[in-house]
Design an enzyme around this catalytic site. Sequence first.
Site, PDB file in Angstrom:
ATOM      1  N   SER A 289       0.898  -1.237  -0.002  1.00 44.19           N
ATOM      2  CA  SER A 289      -0.043  -0.083   0.026  1.00 44.19           C
ATOM      3  C   SER A 289       0.676   1.259  -0.106  1.00 44.19           C
ATOM      4  CB  SER A 289      -0.887   0.123   1.343  1.00 44.19           C
ATOM      5  OG  SER A 289      -0.116  -0.039   2.272  1.00 44.19           O
TER       6      SER A 289
ATOM      7  N   HIS B  14      -5.066  -5.614  -0.200  1.00 48.81           N
ATOM      8  CA  HIS B  14      -5.401  -4.411  -1.224  1.00 48.81           C
ATOM      9  C   HIS B  14      -5.822  -4.933  -2.465  1.00 48.81           C
ATOM     10  CE1 HIS B  14      -3.950  -1.300   1.256  1.00 48.81           C
ATOM     11  NE2 HIS B  14      -3.617  -1.827   2.028  1.00 48.81           N
TER      12      HIS B  14
ATOM     13  N   LYS C  79     -11.152  -3.537   2.446  1.00 51.59           N
ATOM     14  CA  LYS C  79     -11.128  -2.791   1.528  1.00 51.59           C
ATOM     15  C   LYS C  79     -12.007  -2.835   0.167  1.00 51.59           C
ATOM     16  CE  LYS C  79      -6.770  -2.199   3.684  1.00 51.59           C
ATOM     17  NZ  LYS C  79      -6.609  -3.335   4.251  1.00 51.59           N
TER      18      LYS C  79
END
Lengths: 148, 548
Positions: free
Chosen positions: B307, B335, B367
Amino acid sequence: VNVGVAHSEVNPNTRVMNSRGMWMTYALGVGLLHIVLLSIPVAWTLTNGIHNLGMYVFLPAVKGTPFETPDQGKARLLTHWAQLDYGVQFTSSRKFFTISPIILYFLASFYTKYDPTHFFLNTAALLSVLIPKMPQLHGVRIFGINKC
Amino acid sequence: MVDPGGGAICNGTLHNQSDHCRRKNCTKNGMVKEAQQNGNSNFYKPMVESFEEAPLHVMVFTYLGYGIGTLFGYLRDFLRNWGIEKCNAAIEREKQKDFVPLYQSFENFYTRNLYMRIRDNWNRPICSAPGPLFDVMERVSDDYNWTFRFTGRIIKDVINMGSYNFLGLAAKYDESMKTVKDVLETYGLGVGSTRHEMGTLDKHKELEDLVAKFLNVEAAMVFGMGFATNSMNIPALVGKGCLILSDELNHASLVLGARLSGATIRIFKHNNMQSLEKLLRDAVIYGQPRTRRAWKKILILVEGIYSMEGSIARLSQIVALKKKYKAYLYVDEAHSIGSVGQTGRGVMEYFAMDPRDIDVFMGTFTKSFGASGGYIAGRKDLVDYLRAHSHSAAYATSMSPPIAEQVIRAMKFIMGLDGTTQGLQRVQQLAENTRYFRQRLSEMGFIIYGNEESPVVPLLLYMPAKVAAFARHLLKRKIGVVVVGFPATPLAEARARFCVSAAHTREMLDAVLEALDEMGDLLHVKYSRNRKSARPELYDETSFELED
């Protein structure tokens, strides 16, 4: 604000002197200091003196880190010099920071024309900065200075 | 028949590892042709990642900035110590002045003197759902960020470039969320027990079956918290006498789980296959440190998308290495699940790999799915072992039922099981938005890190003052961004991190890009020295038609 949480580097202090551009910043900083001081007659000795004073304070005198590290306080007893590269001796950063006061000393002695008083002051300043960096003195506290 | 999970191997040796070979479409052994015929178009797709270095003068100014900040910090500390300046931080009571101090004041030097000055850019309270537009509460500070006060006004319709809302599923209540409301009414909110005792609901079983189907694996297990999934399950999988090879930039949850397990941890350079191979060879040849016995297990920990950098792990090469040296692979797709891949199945689909090649799939629902919690998936015997031995199953409360229902709803939406193709459209919209955003930003001349296809876009700002100015100015223009500074990133690489979402319309992205353009000129952050041409097809020779 936690250190070392996004990457596995436990103590960023160890790597900061290796970063790109740090050496150039340091050299520029010293140059700037010298130019500012050129107006005073004893410019070179003053530069040498102030530089060594600053280096003495920041590298082998102040202990710990300015941020909390997740290594449970192991770095609190170590000066920044001891923390560099996790205590590995003779890395390039250590060599650079050992050689730079020597170079300044040569320049200062040359420009003061080897005058005895200046020589005395410059040598004292140089020794105060070189001796704590020697590997034999890694972690040694003389005269109880900086103990614990 | 070519095994598509074989990675970049020809003749059993790792020839095709370099990207150079990939871009030229190696035709050794005819593997390329077969891969194309099988429709695995991403198999030899060139991974375009860039981590450009800034010009030297930028680094020098950054360090000078920190140096001046440090000097002023010492000055202010001196003034505060001698009482010339009022000390706003917490101080000990008079009666306890002689006690051993609780904290070392030098350790908070950075927080006190540098972070406090720009603290108003973080922890900003919001008061709406974190969709593509959201509302931020306005707050001001009268004493230079030591205390804040809310004015009572709300800044409405701020464009949200910071939330991990990749597929736009974190939105206000609408009719499609009716099932979640029904589950809330039937089951309530709290579970009140761990998985081992009375906390396993039929909702969990339904969700686990769905996750296994989504990822095309044998079984899955879900946990209530994403961070805890990593930190509680890695200790159950490896222990003393095992070796963990973890990437340099792994997330704190993976680092914590690895440290808790008691295994030996060795770190390889970020996404660097030579470093990983060297570590693997040393581990296999030399064994454990003093006894020289073989390691019980070697586990490689990587993430799908990192990230902070926006880079994607080179999964095909890692799988090839893992097979050669017989190690296990744990991929954390926090992610990347739902946001990369043609149908949103994560990095495994992005690289067209066989799910049997990756041993442990881990991911979070926070997410892309707009819920909370995490999962671990893989072979059935692995998941059965975790059901019995995971620390989280024994001690932590299980996932709350409405959240499980939200994940079920979101997964069905993405997979298309609810009867529409909207899920697939959103995945494709996200890919399109990502490509557009990244391309425009690098055209403008900013330094962007990471892979071209990753929806996390870090924009490098370097100097601490610019970081603060960037965030404040953008909020004034009603754009909310996340900026990250020193402790979470290396000293000189402060950045702003954008998260592109499928719910962003072209107009919103254009508004953001325009504002960024002006900010870039105002703050002089357009440091990139390779300006790409506005027509990227010129770089890919295979699709460039020569006209004669």
